[in-house]
Enzyme design. Structure first.
Site, PDB file in Angstrom:
ATOM      1  N   GLY A  60     -42.028  23.818 -38.167  1.00  0.00           N
ATOM      2  CA  GLY A  60     -40.966  23.678 -39.073  1.00  0.00           C
ATOM      3  C   GLY A  60     -40.997  22.392 -39.710  1.00  0.00           C
ATOM      4  N   GLY A  62     -38.142  19.501 -41.882  1.00  0.00           N
ATOM      5  CA  GLY A  62     -36.733  19.420 -42.698  1.00  0.00           C
ATOM      6  C   GLY A  62     -36.822  18.060 -43.353  1.00  0.00           C
ATOM      7  CB  SER A  65     -36.936  16.713 -38.039  1.00  0.00           C
ATOM      8  OG  SER A  65     -36.598  18.069 -38.542  1.00  0.00           O
ATOM      9  CB  THR A  66     -42.294  17.545 -38.866  1.00  0.00           C
ATOM     10  OG1 THR A  66     -42.744  16.305 -37.672  1.00  0.00           O
ATOM     11  CG2 THR A  66     -42.654  17.026 -40.217  1.00  0.00           C
ATOM     12  CB  VAL A  67     -40.011  21.702 -35.516  1.00  0.00           C
ATOM     13  CG1 VAL A  67     -39.661  22.549 -34.352  1.00  0.00           C
ATOM     14  CG2 VAL A  67     -38.706  21.294 -36.166  1.00  0.00           C
ATOM     15  CG  ASP A 178     -25.882  19.846 -38.548  1.00  0.00           C
ATOM     16  OD1 ASP A 178     -25.660  20.159 -39.800  1.00  0.00           O
ATOM     17  OD2 ASP A 178     -26.970  19.447 -38.208  1.00  0.00           O
TER      18      ASP A 178
END
Length: 414
Positions: A60, A62, A65-67, A178
């Site tokens: 993932g 965003g 971020s990266t997941v 959030d």
């Protein structure tokens, strides 16, 4: 040389057999308006971090971020993450029998990683599955999501979120701020499925984009288990006893007091947020239209749509906001700067089926009050007759069971 005894040897990943993506083609996080490569840690597949955690695959990304899936555990990197470490430590330091504490993702450990452009704080979390957003998106793309949402299926999800929020508010004095489907993670897949996933990462490598200072990997679909989700991502959480002001919440979910620039906001932003989240559980239609123009969110169009759905707020409420005069005059009349769309909450809810859609809309209107003073607390929303009806405890709920940490997830925040 390793300074730690490994219980299993690192995996070897293929260095060929995959397609290369043209360097001029933007993919994944590169397509986001706020992307700057210097802010992201340049992860390499197979990399071993902190002499212990091996990166398996990207699952993932965003705006910040990266997941990644990693062997053994989960961690998060970020500029704001030391705040998040403090929030998690606070949550887990509380000794309580409140059932909502079990509905929050656990922090197992944390460490720091030095990247080429600065230090990243890393959070180690329990292994979980995909998010509710990913599951919903996949289901719709495959045509396996029931096109007629039913209220009875959503009630356990809403109760689960309210359990977690009531613990945060009453037990931890925290405001989440959030609430969205991407921050609700489902239980982990079985160890057997996770082992198969890891083997497939090696056998069937995905295409990637190789640059001078980093490799951009595509996201790989991640397996998940069955059961109710837990609440995660406390990077934007705020302590309720502090003066909280400024922009928070996802664009579509933003509470009126935040949009209109109130001098401060409190726990009631989560009451609004859980109402917006509940709508997404139940309806296939957007409650708030996409008001993004040239990459920027149009607050004026958002406010106009809220008027269409909820009616006008009181003059006293309007006067408390810094930006209220833009949309209403001193007498509380609409200035006409933005056209109010011709739609209602009842029209938006036309596709909702179940035994009590009217009671759901009544509950939703309680949560979506313009004035936070008029909104119920999280506990009040939970105790509403609509949510209490048909409630029962499932002792075999798989979301309450522990899963072995075969692999973990890595979320890297710039």
């Amino acid at each position: 040389m390793s300074t730690m005894r490994w219980t299993s040897e690192p995996r070897t990943f293929p260095t060929s057999g995959y397609e290369l993506i043209d360097a001029a083609t933007k993919i994944e996080e590169e397509t986001l308006p706020s992307y700057t490569p210097e802010s992201y840690y340049p992860v390499e597949q197979g990399e071993i971090m902190n002499d212990r955690y091996q990166v398996i695959s990207k699952i993932g990304y965003g705006s910040s971020s990266t997941v990644w899936l990693a062997r053994d555990l989960v961690y998060i990197l970020g500029r704001e993450t030391e705040h998040e470490i403090g929030v998690y430590n606070h949550i887990q330091s509380i000794e309580t029998d409140h059932p909502g504490q079990k509905n929050i993702r656990k922090l197992l450990d944390h460490f720091f990683l030095q990247g080429p452009n600065g230090r990243h704080a890393c959070l180690v979390h329990e292994l979980l599955g995909m998010s509710m957003l990913e599951l919903d998106t996949i289901g719709r793309n495959l045509g396996v999501i029931d096109p007629v949402p039913r209220l009875d299926r959503a009630k356990p999800l809403i109760r689960r979120v309210l359990y977690a929020l009531d613990f945060l508010h009453q037990g931890a004095q925290l405001i989440h701020t959030d609430l969205q489907m991407r921050n609700l993670l489902l239980p982990a897949a079985s160890p057997a499925r996770m082992s198969t996933y890891e083997e497939n990462v090696i056998k069937y490598p995905l295409s990637r984009k190789i640059l001078k200072d980093r490799t951009i990997y595509p996201t790989r679909l991640f397996p998940t288990g069955r059961g109710l989700p837990v609440l995660c991502d406390f990077g934007e959480a705020r302590f309720g006893d502090q003066h909280n002001c400024g922009m928070i919440m996802p664009d579509f979910h933003r509470a009126p007091e935040v949009i209109l620039g109130f001098p401060g906001w409190d726990y009631k932003v989560d009451s609004w947020g859980v109402g917006m989240l509940a709508w997404e559980f139940i309806s296939t239609r957007l409650l708030i239209t996409n008001h993004r123009r040239d990459g920027l969110w149009d607050d004026g169009a958002h406010v106009a749509e809220l008027v269409a759905l909820l009616g006008h707020p009181s003059r006293e409420f309007i006067r408390r906001g810094t930006h209220g005069h833009i949309f209403w005059d001193d007498n509380g009349n609409w200035t006409g700067l933005v056209t109010i769309p011709d739609r209602s909450l009842e029209q938006a809810a036309a596709d909702i089926e179940g035994e009590d859609p009217e009671d759901f809309l009544r509950w939703l209107r309680r949560a979506l009050q313009w004035d936070p003073k008029d909104r119920p607390t999280i506990l009040d929303l939970f105790m509403d007759p609509w949510l209490m009806k048909g409630m029962r405890v499932r002792r075999d709920d798989p979301a309450l069971k522990d899963y072995p940490d075969i692999v973990g997830v890595v979320k890297i925040i710039d």
